[in-house]
Design an enzyme around this catalytic site. Structure first.
Site, short mmCIF file in Angstrom:
data_model
loop_
_atom_site.label_atom_id
_atom_site.label_comp_id
_atom_site.label_asym_id
_atom_site.label_seq_id
_atom_site.Cartn_x
_atom_site.Cartn_y
_atom_site.Cartn_z
N LYS A 112 35.47 24.42 -14.77
CA LYS A 112 35.67 23.05 -14.27
C LYS A 112 37.00 22.97 -13.57
O LYS A 112 37.92 23.73 -13.86
CB LYS A 112 35.68 22.05 -15.44
CG LYS A 112 35.39 20.63 -15.02
CD LYS A 112 33.89 20.40 -14.94
CE LYS A 112 33.51 18.97 -14.70
NZ LYS A 112 32.09 18.76 -15.02
N GLY A 224 28.90 2.97 -15.98
CA GLY A 224 29.27 3.83 -14.86
C GLY A 224 28.19 3.67 -13.80
O GLY A 224 27.00 3.80 -14.11
N TYR A 225 28.59 3.34 -12.58
CA TYR A 225 27.57 3.17 -11.54
C TYR A 225 27.89 4.06 -10.35
O TYR A 225 27.80 3.67 -9.20
CB TYR A 225 27.44 1.68 -11.15
CG TYR A 225 26.01 1.26 -10.93
CD1 TYR A 225 25.08 1.32 -11.97
CD2 TYR A 225 25.58 0.80 -9.69
CE1 TYR A 225 23.76 0.95 -11.77
CE2 TYR A 225 24.25 0.42 -9.48
CZ TYR A 225 23.35 0.49 -10.53
OH TYR A 225 22.03 0.11 -10.33
N GLY A 226 28.29 5.29 -10.66
CA GLY A 226 28.50 6.30 -9.62
C GLY A 226 27.18 7.01 -9.36
O GLY A 226 26.10 6.45 -9.60
N GLY A 229 24.95 7.21 -12.74
CA GLY A 229 24.52 5.91 -13.26
C GLY A 229 23.57 5.20 -12.33
O GLY A 229 22.49 4.74 -12.73
N TYR A 230 23.94 5.14 -11.07
CA TYR A 230 23.11 4.44 -10.07
C TYR A 230 21.72 5.07 -9.96
O TYR A 230 20.69 4.38 -10.05
CB TYR A 230 23.82 4.42 -8.72
CG TYR A 230 22.90 4.10 -7.57
CD1 TYR A 230 22.31 2.83 -7.45
CD2 TYR A 230 22.59 5.06 -6.60
CE1 TYR A 230 21.44 2.54 -6.42
CE2 TYR A 230 21.71 4.78 -5.57
CZ TYR A 230 21.13 3.52 -5.47
OH TYR A 230 20.26 3.25 -4.45
N1 GLU Z 1 29.62 18.20 -12.43
C1 GLU Z 1 28.28 18.36 -12.87
C2 GLU Z 1 28.24 18.57 -14.37
O1 GLU Z 1 29.12 18.13 -15.08
C3 GLU Z 1 27.51 19.42 -12.09
C4 GLU Z 1 28.07 20.81 -12.16
C5 GLU Z 1 27.40 21.79 -11.23
O2 GLU Z 1 26.45 21.44 -10.56
O3 GLU Z 1 27.88 22.94 -11.19
O4 GLU Z 1 27.30 19.08 -14.90
#
Ligand code: GLU
Length: 422
Positions: A112, A224-226, A229-230
């Site tokens: 991440k 959350g409406y990103g 959520g949306y």
């Molecule tokens: N950010 C998304 C997650 O938390 C997708 C991660 C990805 O597609 O590599 O799962």
């Protein structure tokens, strides 16, 4: 419930992720040394990201890329932008990515990234410079067979296009497979944008099946409406569920007769928030998780359901669209109260699953139809859901513990077979 917690972890997400691993370590026959390895990220990189702001001022941002585990395949996971980003959050999110890819049985590890910034106060040109400089700073540790970033909170296909372009320019090649969640024109996959939410709604449907709940007419609250959520809200409506409340960082709205999820999305696109949507009543943001609804989809950030408010949570089924919305203390209370919770590492895994499909298409120079993508996603989600559910029943544990048992078991088994270098 038989699983004890070690007092409050002060809601530090990384301590929570480690604690979740400890809970299952006791139940799995795994070398404690392997568990120690899995509890720590393999590599963390912290970088300074200096950029010129539009007003000519030079500012330095902090960026992170955490590579948690790559025993099962390249590191994989999103990059988020936000004022609250910090190293422990990114470490937790990277750990959860390793768990997520293992639960889904896709050949990736977990990673991440994040940058501390306030994207809502930055211009598109500033965000582009920030993204490009950050990519350059982490370019030596990412790559299509090493570590593949993707979108997360406050990043989107355009951000991924800048990452792809910067990486390609640095390496002197055109490399779409270095990042997923790209625009379609650049090798993005059809269906990737809604994939996380399709997974959320598939989990809601399967949860209804195993608990005997009714979907049609069932009430839903969404925090959350990103992107997650949306899309989850309108997809739930397609299953004839009734979305009665939703929220974003600016406010929350409620209408017991149901909101039109797409229209709320259009309103937010115009005004920047769901707050003030015509025909809805404004309610406090933190009241959304307490509403008396059939389904709750927490799709915002970490620590939405904690020991402080869990006794007031009334939803019968919770599907975690966000990463880490529930603390371990709250998990215990929900389980005791009979709430059926589908944990993040399963519930929101549709996104990384279609990221995997995107990566496969890029490596093979193929383009799949949206239907092909959705059919494959559906099959993988249903399979993973029932694998986790079967463990939960057999071991008499809640769904999160079952999902972690499956994930840690899979990672540990690969690590044991590969052995230790040197
Ligand atoms: N950010 C998304 C997650 O938390 C997708 C991660 C990805 O597609 O590599 O799962």
């Amino acid at each position: 419930m038989e699983e004890e917690t070690h007092g409050s972890m002060a809601n530090n997400p990384f301590e929570i992720a480690q604690h979740q691993i400890d809970i299952v370590a006791k139940r799995l026959k795994v070398d404690p040394g392997i568990i120690e390895i899995i509890k720590q990220p393999k590599r963390v990189l912290e970088v300074a990201v200096p950029i010129r702001m539009d007003n000519g001022q030079l500012r330095v941002f902090r960026g992170y890329r955490v590579q948690h585990n790559d025993a099962r395949g390249p590191f994989k996971g999103g990059i988020r932008y936000g004022p609250g980003v910090n190293m422990d959050e990114v470490k937790a999110l990277a750990t959860w990515m390793s768990m997520k890819t293992a639960v889904m049985d896709i050949p990736y590890g977990g990673g991440k990234g994040g940058i501390i910034c306030n994207p809502k106060e930055m211009s598109s040109a500033e965000l582009e410079r920030l993204t490009r400089r950050f990519t350059a700073e982490i370019s030596s540790i990412i790559g299509p067979l090493k570590d593949i970033p993707a979108p997360d909170v406050n990043t989107n296909p355009q951000t991924m296009a800048w990452i792809m372009d910067t990486y390609s320019a640095t390496m002197g090649i055109a490399e779409p497979a270095v990042v997923t969640g790209k625009p379609i024109s650049l090798g993005g996959s059809l269906g990737r944008n809604e994939a996380t939410s399709r997974g959320v709604v598939i989990c809601a449907r399967e949860a209804a099946k195993v608990t005997g709940a009714k979907l049609q007419g069932a009430t839903v609250a969404v925090t959350g409406y990103g992107n997650v959520g949306y899309n989850s809200a309108w997809l739930a409506q397609e299953l004839r569920m009734r979305v009665v409340a939703c929220s974003d960082s600016q406010g929350a709205i409620y209408n017991p007769d149901g909101l039109d999820a797409r229209k709320v999305g259009d309103f937010k696109a115009r005004t920047g928030t769901v707050k003030g949507y015509p025909g809805s009543k404004e309610i406090p943001i933190d009241k959304v998780v307490e509403l008396d609804v059939d389904f709750l989809f927490p799709c915002a950030l970490e620590n939405e359901i904690t020991s402080t408010n869990v006794e007031s949570v009334n939803a019968k089924i919770i599907i975690e669209g966000a990463n880490g919305p529930t603390t371990p203390e709250a998990d215990e209370v929900l389980y005791r109260n009979g709430t059926f919770l589908v944990p993040d590492i399963l519930a929101n895994a549709g996104g990384v699953t279609v990221s995997y499909f995107e990566w496969l298409q890029n490596l093979r120079r193929e383009y799949w139809t949206e239907q092909e993508v959705n059919v494959k996603l559906e099959a993988r989600m249903v399979k993973a859901f029932h694998e986790v559910y079967d463990i939960a029943k057999k071991e008499n544990v809640h769904m999160r513990t079952a999902a972690f048992m499956l994930a840690v078991g899979r990672i540990a088994s690969v690590m044991e077979t590969r052995g230790l270098f040197p």
